[in-house]
Write an enzyme that holds these catalytic residues in place. Sequence first.
Site, PDB file in Angstrom:
ATOM      1  N   TYR A  43      -4.850   3.395   3.688  1.00  0.00           N
ATOM      2  CA  TYR A  43      -5.825   4.212   4.421  1.00  0.00           C
ATOM      3  C   TYR A  43      -5.167   5.259   5.319  1.00  0.00           C
ATOM      4  O   TYR A  43      -5.773   6.266   5.646  1.00  0.00           O
ATOM      5  CB  TYR A  43      -6.655   3.324   5.357  1.00  0.00           C
ATOM      6  CG  TYR A  43      -7.533   2.315   4.695  1.00  0.00           C
ATOM      7  CD1 TYR A  43      -8.549   2.713   3.830  1.00  0.00           C
ATOM      8  CD2 TYR A  43      -7.379   0.955   4.964  1.00  0.00           C
ATOM      9  CE1 TYR A  43      -9.386   1.773   3.243  1.00  0.00           C
ATOM     10  CE2 TYR A  43      -8.215   0.018   4.387  1.00  0.00           C
ATOM     11  CZ  TYR A  43      -9.213   0.422   3.526  1.00  0.00           C
ATOM     12  OH  TYR A  43     -10.027  -0.507   2.964  1.00  0.00           O
ATOM     13  N   THR A  52      -7.691   3.404  -5.306  1.00  0.00           N
ATOM     14  CA  THR A  52      -7.717   3.664  -3.858  1.00  0.00           C
ATOM     15  C   THR A  52      -8.108   2.399  -3.105  1.00  0.00           C
ATOM     16  O   THR A  52      -8.734   1.496  -3.666  1.00  0.00           O
ATOM     17  CB  THR A  52      -8.726   4.755  -3.448  1.00  0.00           C
ATOM     18  OG1 THR A  52     -10.061   4.224  -3.505  1.00  0.00           O
ATOM     19  CG2 THR A  52      -8.614   5.994  -4.321  1.00  0.00           C
ATOM     20  N   ASP A  53      -7.761   2.355  -1.843  1.00  0.00           N
ATOM     21  CA  ASP A  53      -8.231   1.256  -1.003  1.00  0.00           C
ATOM     22  C   ASP A  53      -9.741   1.436  -0.778  1.00  0.00           C
ATOM     23  O   ASP A  53     -10.310   2.490  -1.077  1.00  0.00           O
ATOM     24  CB  ASP A  53      -7.449   1.217   0.320  1.00  0.00           C
ATOM     25  CG  ASP A  53      -7.300  -0.218   0.826  1.00  0.00           C
ATOM     26  OD1 ASP A  53      -8.205  -1.032   0.561  1.00  0.00           O
ATOM     27  OD2 ASP A  53      -6.292  -0.520   1.483  1.00  0.00           O
ATOM     28  N   TRP A  54     -10.368   0.395  -0.248  1.00  0.00           N
ATOM     29  CA  TRP A  54     -11.841   0.304  -0.237  1.00  0.00           C
ATOM     30  C   TRP A  54     -12.519   1.266   0.755  1.00  0.00           C
ATOM     31  O   TRP A  54     -12.094   1.372   1.906  1.00  0.00           O
ATOM     32  CB  TRP A  54     -12.240  -1.147   0.066  1.00  0.00           C
ATOM     33  CG  TRP A  54     -12.535  -1.975  -1.158  1.00  0.00           C
ATOM     34  CD1 TRP A  54     -13.633  -2.782  -1.323  1.00  0.00           C
ATOM     35  CD2 TRP A  54     -11.803  -2.080  -2.380  1.00  0.00           C
ATOM     36  NE1 TRP A  54     -13.604  -3.356  -2.590  1.00  0.00           N
ATOM     37  CE2 TRP A  54     -12.499  -2.946  -3.253  1.00  0.00           C
ATOM     38  CE3 TRP A  54     -10.631  -1.493  -2.863  1.00  0.00           C
ATOM     39  CZ2 TRP A  54     -12.068  -3.250  -4.543  1.00  0.00           C
ATOM     40  CZ3 TRP A  54     -10.191  -1.800  -4.144  1.00  0.00           C
ATOM     41  CH2 TRP A  54     -10.898  -2.664  -4.961  1.00  0.00           C
ATOM     42  N   HIS A 114       0.867  -1.175   0.000  1.00  0.00           N
ATOM     43  CA  HIS A 114       0.000   0.000   0.000  1.00  0.00           C
ATOM     44  C   HIS A 114       0.902   1.222   0.000  1.00  0.00           C
ATOM     45  O   HIS A 114       1.593   1.441   1.003  1.00  0.00           O
ATOM     46  CB  HIS A 114      -0.865   0.053   1.248  1.00  0.00           C
ATOM     47  CG  HIS A 114      -1.711  -1.159   1.470  1.00  0.00           C
ATOM     48  ND1 HIS A 114      -1.297  -2.277   2.141  1.00  0.00           N
ATOM     49  CD2 HIS A 114      -2.997  -1.433   1.091  1.00  0.00           C
ATOM     50  CE1 HIS A 114      -2.267  -3.170   2.201  1.00  0.00           C
ATOM     51  NE2 HIS A 114      -3.303  -2.704   1.566  1.00  0.00           N
TER      52      HIS A 114
END
Length: 633
Positions: A306, A342-344, A256
Amino acid sequence: MLQHSTTLVVGLLAQLAACKHSHGSSMNHAVFATRADNQSLGYRNPSWSVADRVDDLLSRMTLEEKAGQMFQDSIAIGTNYTLSEKTPPGYPIDLNSTENMVGEKHMTHFNLLSPIDNAGKVAGWYNLLQQRALDTRLGIPISLSSDPRHHEADTFGASLSPGVFSQWPESLGLAALRDPKLVETFAEIARQEYLAVGLRSSLHPQVDLATEPRWARIYSVWGEEAELTAELIVAYIKGFQGEEFGVNSVSTVTKHFPGGGPVENGEDSHFVYGKNQTYPGNNFDYHLIPFKAAIKAGARQIMPYYSRPIGTEYEEVAFGFNKGIITDLLQNELGFEGIVLTDWTLLSDRILFGLPFPARAWGMEDKTEHERVLKIMEAGCDQLGGENRPELLVDLVNQGLVPETRLDHSVRKLLKEKFLLGLFDNPFLDTEAADKVVGNPEFQRIADETQRQSFTLLSNKNDLLPMQKEASGSAVYIEGLNQTTVEARGFKVVATPEEADWAFLRLAAPFEVRNGTLSEYMSFQQGSLEFKAAERARQAAIYKAVPTIVDIKLDRPVAIPEVVEQAAAVFGTFGASGDAFLDIVLGEAEPLGKLPFDLPRSDKAVEAQKEDVPFDTVDPLFKFGHGLRYSKA
Ligand SMILES: *[C@@H]1O[C@H](CO)[C@@H](O)[C@H](O)[C@H]1NC(C)=O
Ligand SMILES: *[C@@H]1O[C@H](CO)[C@@H](O)[C@H](O)[C@H]1NC(C)=O
Ligand SMILES: *[C@@H]1O[C@H](CO)[C@@H](O)[C@H](O)[C@H]1NC(C)=O
Ligand SMILES: *[C@@H]1O[C@H](CO)[C@@H](O)[C@H](O)[C@H]1NC(C)=O
Ligand SMILES: *[C@@H]1O[C@H](CO)[C@@H](O)[C@H](O)[C@H]1NC(C)=O
Ligand SMILES: *[C@@H]1O[C@H](CO)[C@@H](O)[C@H](O)[C@H]1NC(C)=O
C-alpha cells in the site's frame, strides 16, 4: 526428530493421492455434470496444451467476462455452509453476495475470510461454489486464496486463526530455527491442508524485512536479514508449489513488493497516518534481495504494498499504481513474468467495523475510481485485490482509454494458472479426504515440536533453567497460562507472587492503541516498544517477590532491558502453546531459537534508526542470532 517428517509428509501425500483416485472414480458425475465436461470445446479438452486451451477460451470471452477475471474480492461462507447471500453475521467488512460476484460480475477469484472450522463442510461449500461457477456461460472454475492460517496471530485483513489446521509458530519462529528443510516441511504440510479445502493460492510469504522495529506487520516476516529471508522463502515456495508447478500446487503470492519494511516512523500503510515509505539510508536494493530469490525460485504471483515511496526516483504514488515499480523494476529489470496482484482495496471506499474505510489510494486520493483503475492498468498490474468493480474496467475499454489487448495480456496469465492447477479438469473436492488430511495428528505433532524448538532463550541467570524435575511439586504464580495445563504438570497454582516459589509470566509484547483509526479493531500492534511505567512497576513487584520465568511474544522486536535485568530467565517466542512452554521450562525439550532480529534497548534508540537500514540500532539489548542453550556442548 524432525528428520522423520519428510518421509512422513511424502507418505501422507501418497495416501491423499490414492484417496483422490479411488474417490475420483466413484465420484458422482451425475451430480457434478458440468459444462466443463463438454470436450467438444477446445478449452474443455484436457488433451489440448495449456497454451491452446487458454487461447481458445480467451477467444470466446466477452469484454465483461475478461474484466471479471481481473478482480479478486473477499468471500465468506454463508450460514450452514451455503453460498453467502449478504455479509454473514460476524464479518466486519461489507461483502457482496456470491451470486452477485460469480453470476453477475463474472468473477472467479476470491480470498476466503471464513474460519476453517470443519474441513469436510468447508470442502462441501467449496463444491457448491465450484458448481455455481461451472454453471455460468463458460464454466470457468473458481480459484480460492487465503491469508496465512497456520499460526496464532489473528489480525483482520492480514492473518487468520488456524481453526482445524495444524498450528505452527509464526514465520519468525521458523526463521529463528534457520532450517530451510524445516521450512519446506511446514510448507508441504500447509499445502496439503490448503489443497484439502480448495485453497489454491497463498497470500504469502511475506518477505518484507524487519528493518524498522515498530512496524505492525513484522510478526509474519522472516526477520531483519535479507539473505536469511531469501534462503528460507525459497524453501517455502518449493513446499507450497512443489518441484514443478501443477495440479498439487498452491500458487504463492510473495509480498509486499518492493519490500514493505521501511515505513516512515514504523507506521503501517493500511492507515492514512502510515502511507509513506522512506529510504533515509539509501538502502532500497537491500529490500529487493528476497524478491530476487523468490522470482528465481519460480514465485507465481507478487503483491505490491500500500505504501508510497517518498524521496526516491519513483513517483510518489502507492506501489500498486506505480509504473516505475511494477513495469520498469519488477517486470523489466527483475524479469518477473507472473501475476501481479494488488493489495486489497486501492479503489473503493468500504465499510469496516461499521465505520467508513476509505480506499488506500495513497498519492491518488483525489482521483476518481476510473482514474485509479487506469493508473493500475498503466502500472502493469494483472489483478485488483479486495475489489468487485469490473464495470470500471469495462468503461475504460469502451471509452478507448485501455485497449482490450491489455486485458488479454493479464487474463491469459490468470487463466493459465487455473489450467495448470488442474481446476478445469478436476474442480471438485472429496469431503471425506478433507477431514482425514486437515489437522491430522502427525501434522500437529511436527508443528508442536517446531513450537517448542522455536523458543529463544534470551537470559538464564545462574543456569536456573531447565527446572529440576522435583520443582514441579512447588507453588507457582501464573499469568498467560491455563491453570489446568499447569496443574497437570504437578505444580500448585497460587493466587499471589508472595505465596509462590516461582512465577511464570507469558506476556504479550507492548504496543499502542490508536483509537479513531480502525487499527484498534484490526489488532494492529504499533508504536512504542516499551512497557509503560505502570506495567513496569506491576511486573517489578512480581520479579522482586519471586524468581520469575518470563516468556514474551516477539511479534515485534521489543525494548525490555528492565525485564531481562529483573527476571530470573527470559524467553522470546513466536506463537507457542502453554504446553510447549512447560515442556521447555521443565527441560523436556531444548530451546533452539536464535533471534531473527536485533532487540533494541529503548524507543529512543529505535527512533534514531533509519527505516531502511538493518542492524543500525545503537547498543542493542541482544544481537541478531542470540539464543542460549541448555546443554553447553
Ligand atoms: C457441447 O458443446 C457443443 C458446442 O457448444 C454443444 O452443441 C453441445 O450441446 C454441448 N453438449 C453438452 C452435453 O453440453
Ligand atoms: C442451519 O442449520 C440448522 C440445523 O440444521 C437449522 O436449525 C437452522 O435453521 C439453519 N439456519 C439457516 C439460516 O438455514
Ligand atoms: C455489490 O456491488 C455493487 C457495486 O458493484 C453494489 O452496488 C451493491 O450494493 C453490492 N452489494 C451486494 C450485496 O451485492
Ligand atoms: C508523507 O510525506 C509527505 C511528503 O514528504 C509529507 O508531506 C507528509 O506529511 C508525510 N506523512 C504523511 C502521513 O502523509
Ligand atoms: C484450560 O484448559 C482446560 C483443559 O484443556 C480447558 O477445558 C479450559 O477451558 C481452559 N481454560 C481456559 C480459561 O482457557
Ligand atoms: C479505544 O478503543 C477501544 C476499542 O474500541 C476501547 O476499548 C477503549 O476504551 C478506547 N480507549 C480510549 C482511550 O478511547
